[in-house]
Design an enzyme around this catalytic site. Structure first.
Site, PDB file in Angstrom:
ATOM      1  N   HIS B 135       7.745   1.045  -0.173  1.00 56.07           N
ATOM      2  CA  HIS B 135       6.355   1.530  -0.147  1.00 56.07           C
ATOM      3  C   HIS B 135       5.392   0.414  -0.526  1.00 56.07           C
ATOM      4  O   HIS B 135       4.423   0.134   0.176  1.00 56.07           O
ATOM      5  CB  HIS B 135       6.201   2.710  -1.121  1.00 56.07           C
ATOM      6  CG  HIS B 135       4.782   3.176  -1.297  1.00 56.07           C
ATOM      7  ND1 HIS B 135       4.254   4.249  -0.619  1.00 56.07           N
ATOM      8  CD2 HIS B 135       3.773   2.697  -2.080  1.00 56.07           C
ATOM      9  CE1 HIS B 135       2.973   4.425  -0.964  1.00 56.07           C
ATOM     10  NE2 HIS B 135       2.662   3.488  -1.859  1.00 56.07           N
ATOM     11  N   GLU B 136       5.670  -0.258  -1.652  1.00 56.04           N
ATOM     12  CA  GLU B 136       4.750  -1.323  -2.107  1.00 56.04           C
ATOM     13  C   GLU B 136       4.711  -2.470  -1.093  1.00 56.04           C
ATOM     14  O   GLU B 136       3.673  -3.077  -0.871  1.00 56.04           O
ATOM     15  CB  GLU B 136       5.178  -1.843  -3.480  1.00 56.04           C
ATOM     16  CG  GLU B 136       5.105  -0.816  -4.593  1.00 56.04           C
ATOM     17  CD  GLU B 136       3.730  -0.131  -4.683  1.00 56.04           C
ATOM     18  OE1 GLU B 136       3.702   1.055  -5.059  1.00 56.04           O
ATOM     19  OE2 GLU B 136       2.713  -0.741  -4.341  1.00 56.04           O
ATOM     20  N   HIS B 139       2.128  -1.960   1.430  1.00 57.35           N
ATOM     21  CA  HIS B 139       0.789  -2.425   1.000  1.00 57.35           C
ATOM     22  C   HIS B 139       0.690  -3.936   1.144  1.00 57.35           C
ATOM     23  O   HIS B 139      -0.307  -4.450   1.643  1.00 57.35           O
ATOM     24  CB  HIS B 139       0.542  -2.062  -0.466  1.00 57.35           C
ATOM     25  CG  HIS B 139       0.340  -0.595  -0.723  1.00 57.35           C
ATOM     26  ND1 HIS B 139      -0.551   0.179  -0.023  1.00 57.35           N
ATOM     27  CD2 HIS B 139       0.913   0.233  -1.635  1.00 57.35           C
ATOM     28  CE1 HIS B 139      -0.530   1.424  -0.463  1.00 57.35           C
ATOM     29  NE2 HIS B 139       0.355   1.490  -1.442  1.00 57.35           N
ATOM     30  N   HIS B 145      -2.589   3.885   2.007  1.00 55.58           N
ATOM     31  CA  HIS B 145      -1.839   5.140   1.878  1.00 55.58           C
ATOM     32  C   HIS B 145      -2.068   6.019   3.105  1.00 55.58           C
ATOM     33  O   HIS B 145      -3.136   5.998   3.699  1.00 55.58           O
ATOM     34  CB  HIS B 145      -2.267   5.874   0.609  1.00 55.58           C
ATOM     35  CG  HIS B 145      -1.605   5.309  -0.613  1.00 55.58           C
ATOM     36  ND1 HIS B 145      -2.170   5.320  -1.864  1.00 55.58           N
ATOM     37  CD2 HIS B 145      -0.409   4.678  -0.765  1.00 55.58           C
ATOM     38  CE1 HIS B 145      -1.356   4.752  -2.735  1.00 55.58           C
ATOM     39  NE2 HIS B 145      -0.273   4.352  -2.093  1.00 55.58           N
TER      40      HIS B 145
END
Lengths: 93, 413
Positions: B135-136, B139, B145
Site C-alpha cells: 500500500h505505502e 503512494h 487513496h
C-alpha cells in the site's frame, strides 16, 4: 455543533473533527485559520469518510463509524485537498 | 484510483531498508518477531506486486539503502517529519510521493505487531507487513487513496488472502502512471507464502541528487537562491551566504549592495557563513535570526539581546536548522518551517505550540525544504531555489501564476 436532544454519542467532538481534518475530509487549513464548520459540512465529511470505509453513508457517528475510527490505517489523507482531485480517472461503479 | 500528481521520471527504481524494527527474531529469538530476511522478503514481494503489472523495475540496495530512491525506515512517535506515529494501532505507516530527497521514502510504525503476510489475522494483533508495504509503495509511486471497495489503495487496512492478487482498480492506476508490462497476464498471483528467493542483482548505486554546493562567497544578484528574507523596519532584507541586499519601501534596491552581513549586523557570530532564517517580531520589533541550531534576538542592528538553542524554543533536539520563519498576516502568529513540517510559535511563552509539528502539505502547493518565506504588503511568499510562490491565505494554496523567478521580481534583474 448544537447538541440538542441528539444521542450524546453522536456529538462530533474535537477528536472526531481532528480525525476528519487529518485525513482530508475537512479542510486541514481550518486548523490554522480557525474557521468554524457548519453541521452540514460535518455530516458531509462523515459521509465521505463512510464511503472510503465502505459502511452505510448515514452521516451519523453510529457504531459502524465508531469502529471505523479505530481501524488501523495509513496516515496519509484520503481526500486530495481542493479541486486538485483528478476525479476524471476515478472509476465509479 | 486517484493519481496524486507526482510520478517518477524513470522506470528502474531502487529501494532499501535503512532502519529495521528494533525487535527482530535474529536478536530476540522471539517467534513473535520477524527475521531480518523475512522483513526484506515482505518488501521484495511488495515491489513485485507493482512491478509485475507495469513497466516498473525495482532493485534492492541492501548495502547502501541510504542511496536508494525509496528509503524504508521503522520509527516510533515523532521521527522528524510532520506525521508522528501513535503507538500500536490507528496509524500504521506513511510514505512520501515521488520526488528527490524524502520523496518516495516509506516510514513504518515500529510499535506495530508486524508479521509475514501468511501469519496475519483478523484481530489487528498481527499486521501484514507485506500488505502495508505494498500500500505505502503505491503512494511512493504516485497513487493517492482510493474509495473503491477492496482496492489495495483503500486507506483502511483490509484483509487479503495469502495468495494475494492486485485488485483491478490498483492495476489500472499503476498502468495509467507507468504503462503496461506486456508479459502481464491476469492470472492469480503466486501465494505470498511460497518462498520466492529473488536474488536481486546488486546494482551500481544510483547517486541521489548531489547536495547543494556550499554557499559561495559574494553572490550574483541576478542568479542566486535566498537563504533568508524578511521585512525589517519597512525595508526588505534578503540574505545569501555572508552577504545581504536591502530594498527600500518603494521597491528600489539600495546601491552598494550586496554588503557583508557582519559589517551591518555586527553582533552576530563573526564566523557566520550564512543565515538560515530571520523575522521581525510583531510584539516588540526585535529581529530574530536563526543560524544552525541557534537563534539570536537583536534590537536593531547594534544590540544582541539573547542567544539560545532551537530546543529551548520547544523544537526537536535533533533539528539541525530552521528553513524559514515569518509572521503570517492572516492571523499574526509566528510560524517556523523545516524540511517537511512547520510549527506555530507562541511569542508570549517563547515556545512552539502543542500538537505541532504539522505537515507542510497544509500550505498547499508549497514544496518541502523551502529556503525562506515572508509576508510583504499583506501577501505571503515562499522561496525555494531561484523561484518563489505567492500564497493565497484564504484558499490556503499557492496562487495559480506561481512559481516565478525571484531575481527579476525582487531585485529588479
Amino acid at each position: 455543533v448544537p447538541s440538542g436532544d441528539r444521542d450524546k454519542r453522536d456529538i462530533i467532538d474535537d477528536r472526531v473533527q481532528w480525525y476528519l481534518m487529518q485525513y482530508g475530509y475537512l479542510p486541514a487549513s481550518d486548523m490554522e485559520t480557525g474557521n468554524l464548520r457548519t453541521e452540514r459540512q460535518l455530516r458531509e465529511a462523515i459521509k465521505t469518510m463512510q464511503r472510503f470505509g465502505h459502511i452505510p453513508m448515514t452521516g451519523e457517528l453510529d457504531a459502524a463509524t465508531r469502529r471505523l475510527l479505530r481501524t488501523p490505517r495509513c496516515s496519509l489523507p484520503d481526500v486530495m485537498p481542493g479541486e486538485g482531485n483528478d476525479f476524471r480517472i476515478r472509476v465509479r461503479r | 484510483f486517484v493519481k496524486q500528481g507526482k510520478k517518477w521520471d524513470k522506470l528502474n527504481l531502487t529501494w532499501g531498508v535503512r532502519r529495521y524494527p528494533t525487535k527482530m527474531r535474529d536478536s530476540t529469538g522471539d517467534p513473535e518477531h520477524m527475521y531480518r530476511w523475512e522483513i526484506q522478503r515482505e518488501f521484495r514481494l511488495a515491489t513485485e506486486v507493482w512491478g509485475r503489472v507495469s513497466r516498473l523495475e525495482f532493485t534492492e540496495l541492501e548495502s547502501k539503502p541510504e542511496e536508494a530512491d525509496i528509503i524504508i525506515d521503522f520509527n516510533t512517535g515523532y521521527h522528524g517529519d510532520g506525521y508522528p506515529f501513535d503507538g500500536q494501532g490507528r496509524t500504521l505507516a506513511h510514505a512520501f510521493y515521488p520526488g528527490h530527497g524524502i520523496g518516495g521514502d516509506m516510514h513504518f510504525d515500529d510499535d506495530e505487531p508486524w508479521v509475514q503476510h501468511q501469519d496475519s489475522d483478523n484481530t489487528w494483533e498481527r499486521v501484514s507487513l507485506f500488505i502495508t508495504a505494498a500500500h505505502e509503495l503505491g503512494h511512493a509511486l504516485g497513487l493517492y487513496h482510493s474509495d473503491v471497495e477492496g482496492s489495495l489503495m483503500s486507506p483502511y487496512l483490509i484483509r487479503f488472502p495469502s495468495s494475494f492478487r492486485l485488485p483491478q482498480d490498483d492495476v489500472r492506476g499503476i498502468q495509467e502512471l507507468y504503462g503496461v508490462d506486456e508479459k502481464y497476464k491476469e492470472d492469480p498471483w503466486p501465494s505470498t507464502s511460497t518462498t520466492t528467493t529473488t536474488t536481486t542483482p546488486r546494482p551500481a548505486a544510483t547517486p541521489r541528487p548531489p547536495p547543494r554546493p556550499p554557499k559561495s562567497d559574494k553572490p550574483d544578484t541576478c542568479n542566486t537562491e535566498y537563504d533568508a528574507i524578511s521585512v525589517i523596519r519597512r525595508e526588505i532584507y534578503i540574505f545569501k551566504g555572508k552577504y545581504f541586499w536591502r530594498v527600500d519601501a518603494q521597491g528600489n534596491l539600495l546601491p552598494n549592495y550586496p554588503a557583508k552581513i557582519n559589517r551591518f549586523w555586527s553582533k552576530l557570530p563573526k564566523n557566520l557563513t550564512h543565515i538560515d532564517a530571520v523575522y521581525e517580531r510583531m510584539t516588540d520589533g526585535k529581529i530574530v535570526f536563526f543560524i544552525g541550531n541557534k537563534y539570536y534576538v537583536c534590537r536593531g542592528n547594534q544590540e544582541l539581546l539573547k542567544v539560545g538553542r532551537l530546543k529551548n524554543l520547544g523544537l526537536p533536539a535533533t533539528l539541525k536548522k530552521i528553513d524559514a520563519a515569518f509572521v503570517w498576516g492572516y492571523n499574526g502568529r509566528t510560524y517556523l518551517f523545516a524540511e517537511t513540517m512547520y510549527w506555530r510559535f507562541d511569542e508570549a511563552i517563547q515556545h512552539v505550540e502543542l500538537d505541532y509539528p504539522r505537515a507542510m502539505d497544509m500550505w498547499r502547493g508549497v514544496p518541502y525544504n523551502i529556503d525562506s518565506a515572508f509576508k510583504h504588503n499583506g501577501t505571503t511568499y515562499f522561496f525555494q531555489g531561484k523561484m518563489f510562490w505567492e500564497f493565497d491565505d484564504f484558499r490556503m494554496r499557492v496562487k495559480p501564476k506561481s512559481p516565478a523567478l525571484s531575481a527579476p521580481f525582487w531585485l529588479g534583474c
